[in-house]
Design an enzyme around this catalytic site. Structure first.
Site, PDB file in Angstrom:
ATOM      1  N   ASP A  35      -2.316  -7.817   1.231  1.00 26.44           N
ATOM      2  CA  ASP A  35      -2.302  -6.860   0.219  1.00 26.44           C
ATOM      3  C   ASP A  35      -3.025  -5.697   0.261  1.00 26.44           C
ATOM      4  OD1 ASP A  35      -0.535  -8.873  -1.039  1.00 26.44           O
ATOM      5  OD2 ASP A  35      -1.969  -9.295  -2.714  1.00 26.44           O
ATOM      6  N   HIS A  36      -4.362  -5.726   0.905  1.00 24.75           N
ATOM      7  CA  HIS A  36      -5.364  -4.606   0.897  1.00 24.75           C
ATOM      8  C   HIS A  36      -5.015  -3.756   2.181  1.00 24.75           C
ATOM      9  CE1 HIS A  36      -6.949  -5.637  -2.735  1.00 24.75           C
ATOM     10  NE2 HIS A  36      -7.260  -6.958  -2.531  1.00 24.75           N
ATOM     11  N   THR A  52      -8.216  -7.841  -9.819  1.00 23.86           N
ATOM     12  CA  THR A  52      -7.641  -9.302  -8.935  1.00 23.86           C
ATOM     13  C   THR A  52      -7.239 -10.084 -10.168  1.00 23.86           C
ATOM     14  OG1 THR A  52      -7.625 -10.573  -6.988  1.00 23.86           O
ATOM     15  CG2 THR A  52      -9.761 -10.046  -8.433  1.00 23.86           C
ATOM     16  N   THR A  53      -6.416 -11.204  -9.478  1.00 25.98           N
ATOM     17  CA  THR A  53      -6.273 -12.225 -10.326  1.00 25.98           C
ATOM     18  C   THR A  53      -7.468 -13.030 -11.007  1.00 25.98           C
ATOM     19  OG1 THR A  53      -4.308 -12.817  -9.140  1.00 25.98           O
ATOM     20  CG2 THR A  53      -4.982 -14.639 -10.676  1.00 25.98           C
ATOM     21  N   ASN A  92      -3.583 -12.950   3.552  1.00 22.30           N
ATOM     22  CA  ASN A  92      -3.192 -12.114   2.597  1.00 22.30           C
ATOM     23  C   ASN A  92      -3.592 -10.637   2.909  1.00 22.30           C
ATOM     24  OD1 ASN A  92      -3.006 -10.573   0.108  1.00 22.30           O
ATOM     25  ND2 ASN A  92      -2.936 -12.008  -1.097  1.00 22.30           N
ATOM     26  N   HIS A 135      -8.952 -17.683  -3.331  1.00 22.22           N
ATOM     27  CA  HIS A 135      -9.463 -16.447  -4.273  1.00 22.22           C
ATOM     28  C   HIS A 135     -10.986 -16.532  -3.886  1.00 22.22           C
ATOM     29  CE1 HIS A 135      -8.926 -13.484  -7.127  1.00 22.22           C
ATOM     30  NE2 HIS A 135      -9.937 -13.992  -7.660  1.00 22.22           N
ATOM     31  N   GLY A 136     -11.368 -15.413  -3.520  1.00 29.01           N
ATOM     32  CA  GLY A 136     -12.916 -15.068  -3.115  1.00 29.01           C
ATOM     33  C   GLY A 136     -13.409 -15.837  -1.944  1.00 29.01           C
ATOM     34  N   ARG A 184       0.974  -2.027  -7.139  1.00 29.21           N
ATOM     35  CA  ARG A 184      -0.290  -1.314  -6.770  1.00 29.21           C
ATOM     36  C   ARG A 184      -0.515  -1.441  -5.477  1.00 29.21           C
ATOM     37  NH1 ARG A 184      -4.859  -4.716  -9.767  1.00 29.21           N
ATOM     38  NH2 ARG A 184      -3.484  -4.138 -11.461  1.00 29.21           N
ATOM     39  N   HIS A 185       0.012  -2.303  -4.649  1.00 31.09           N
ATOM     40  CA  HIS A 185      -0.318  -2.199  -3.316  1.00 31.09           C
ATOM     41  C   HIS A 185       1.163  -2.771  -2.702  1.00 31.09           C
ATOM     42  CE1 HIS A 185      -1.153  -6.486  -4.505  1.00 31.09           C
ATOM     43  NE2 HIS A 185      -2.279  -6.217  -4.857  1.00 31.09           N
ATOM     44  N   ARG A 241      -3.629   6.900  -0.250  1.00 34.34           N
ATOM     45  CA  ARG A 241      -3.290   8.407   0.130  1.00 34.34           C
ATOM     46  C   ARG A 241      -1.768   8.673   0.180  1.00 34.34           C
ATOM     47  NH1 ARG A 241      -7.418  11.007   2.856  1.00 34.34           N
ATOM     48  NH2 ARG A 241      -5.963  12.962   3.169  1.00 34.34           N
ATOM     49  N   HIS A 284       1.167 -10.550  -2.718  1.00 37.07           N
ATOM     50  CA  HIS A 284       1.328 -10.519  -4.125  1.00 37.07           C
ATOM     51  C   HIS A 284       2.091  -9.007  -4.402  1.00 37.07           C
ATOM     52  CE1 HIS A 284      -0.762 -10.995  -8.241  1.00 37.07           C
ATOM     53  NE2 HIS A 284       0.709 -11.013  -8.176  1.00 37.07           N
ATOM     54  N   GLU A 321       3.331 -14.325  -3.621  1.00 38.92           N
ATOM     55  CA  GLU A 321       2.879 -14.267  -4.751  1.00 38.92           C
ATOM     56  C   GLU A 321       3.299 -13.634  -6.092  1.00 38.92           C
ATOM     57  OE1 GLU A 321      -1.818 -15.626  -3.171  1.00 38.92           O
ATOM     58  OE2 GLU A 321      -1.473 -13.503  -4.107  1.00 38.92           O
ATOM     59  N   ARG A 336       3.245  -7.382  -7.327  1.00 39.57           N
ATOM     60  CA  ARG A 336       2.535  -7.190  -8.623  1.00 39.57           C
ATOM     61  C   ARG A 336       3.602  -6.365  -9.490  1.00 39.57           C
ATOM     62  NH1 ARG A 336      -2.814  -8.421  -9.442  1.00 39.57           N
ATOM     63  NH2 ARG A 336      -2.973  -7.912 -11.493  1.00 39.57           N
ATOM     64  N   GLY A 358      -7.774 -13.226   2.054  1.00 42.39           N
ATOM     65  CA  GLY A 358      -7.304 -11.806   2.145  1.00 42.39           C
ATOM     66  C   GLY A 358      -8.570 -10.897   2.412  1.00 42.39           C
ATOM     67  N   HIS A 359      -9.077 -10.656   1.283  1.00 41.75           N
ATOM     68  CA  HIS A 359      -9.927  -9.354   0.892  1.00 41.75           C
ATOM     69  C   HIS A 359     -11.215  -9.635   1.879  1.00 41.75           C
ATOM     70  CE1 HIS A 359     -13.398  -7.094  -1.022  1.00 41.75           C
ATOM     71  NE2 HIS A 359     -12.147  -6.105  -1.348  1.00 41.75           N
ATOM     72  N   GLU A 381      -2.192 -24.257  -6.039  1.00 39.42           N
ATOM     73  CA  GLU A 381      -3.188 -23.601  -5.156  1.00 39.42           C
ATOM     74  C   GLU A 381      -4.350 -23.731  -6.009  1.00 39.42           C
ATOM     75  OE1 GLU A 381      -4.229 -19.247  -3.110  1.00 39.42           O
ATOM     76  OE2 GLU A 381      -2.278 -20.153  -2.908  1.00 39.42           O
TER      77      GLU A 381
END
Length: 243
Positions: free
Chosen positions: A11-12, A102-103, A9, A193-194, A51-52, A20, A45, A72, A47, A215-216, A153
């Site tokens: 996203d970040h 986050t979700t 993922n 997730h996580g 936001r990203h 920025r 994702h 997603e 959203r 992802g994160h 998932e």
């Protein structure tokens, strides 16, 4: 035992870019690096508040990825229309709240069967494979099978957030039981997730797991070691867990 795949993922990467308002770092470039390092697919994702990841990111990624794109998204008319137009390889339907960081949990498929059945059919008719992001709950798993989703998932957030070893072991057992039950209904099982470098192996070792979406943790590690090494290390840990 199912083949185990890694969906990265990104996203970040977009979160950092948008902080920025610049054109960098570029999620498309990040996807290319992740693929070169062993990612089996790329997850984003889109959203509702953008936001990203942006609509433009989704379009370009769909055109340029060498692997598979997993989009997603919330179950809304806007998102379904974007998916049908863009035609990612996979869509993972997720719950979404604008105020959440986050979700926060899985979809209530059992409580909205008609809506989910319609969404799954619409996406399937467009040639898109559908996954439903749900908790490790038998009622939700049965509902996912009933509405026609080929994949689920499993939400691993409670496992990842467990405060004690005993609590984590309990959550792991719940996920493993859910995966076995889902497979018995003919569903393919993903999870995410996580998940981190410290907790991924136990999830990866569950025989029914088909793909882990992470992802994160990977992007956080990439800040220190570079994205290529971060992806490669996660893939190594997953495959090591399979022996």
């Amino acid at each position: 035992m199912a083949e185990l795949l890694l969906g990265v993922n990104i996203d970040h990467i977009a979160t950092l870019r948008n902080a920025r308002g610049t054109a960098y770092p570029d999620p498309v470039q990040a996807a290319f690096i992740a693929e070169q390092a062993g990612a089996d697919g790329i997850t984003v994702h889109l959203r509702e508040d953008r936001r990203h990841i942006t609509d433009r990111d989704v379009r370009i990624l769909r055109q340029t990825l060498d692997t598979r794109m997993n989009l997603e998204m919330a179950v809304t008319e806007e998102m379904l229309a974007i998916a049908v137009e863009t035609k990612p390889h996979f869509c993972c339907l997720v719950p979404e709240k604008r105020q959440e960081v986050t979700t926060e949990g899985g979809l209530d498929v059992a409580g909205q069967r008609d809506k989910m059945r319609d969404a799954c059919k619409r996406l399937a008719d467009a040639g898109i494979q559908v996954s439903l992001f749900i908790d490790a709950d038998e009622e939700q798993i049965k509902a996912a099978a009933e509405v026609g989703a080929p994949f689920i998932e499993i939400h691993t957030g409670c496992y990842a957030d467990a405060k004690t070893d005993a609590e984590q072991a309990q959550e792991l057992a719940r996920i493993a039981k859910a995966a076995t039950f889902a497979a018995s209904l003919g569903l393919k099982v993903n999870a995410g997730h996580g998940l981190t470098y410290h907790n991924v192996k136990a999830i990866a070792a569950i025989p029914e797991m088909h793909e882990l979406n992470i992802g994160h943790a990977i992007i956080g590690r990439a800040v220190m070691t570079g994205l290529k090494d971060a992806v490669a290390e996660m893939k190594r840990l997953m495959l090591e867990a399979r022996g």
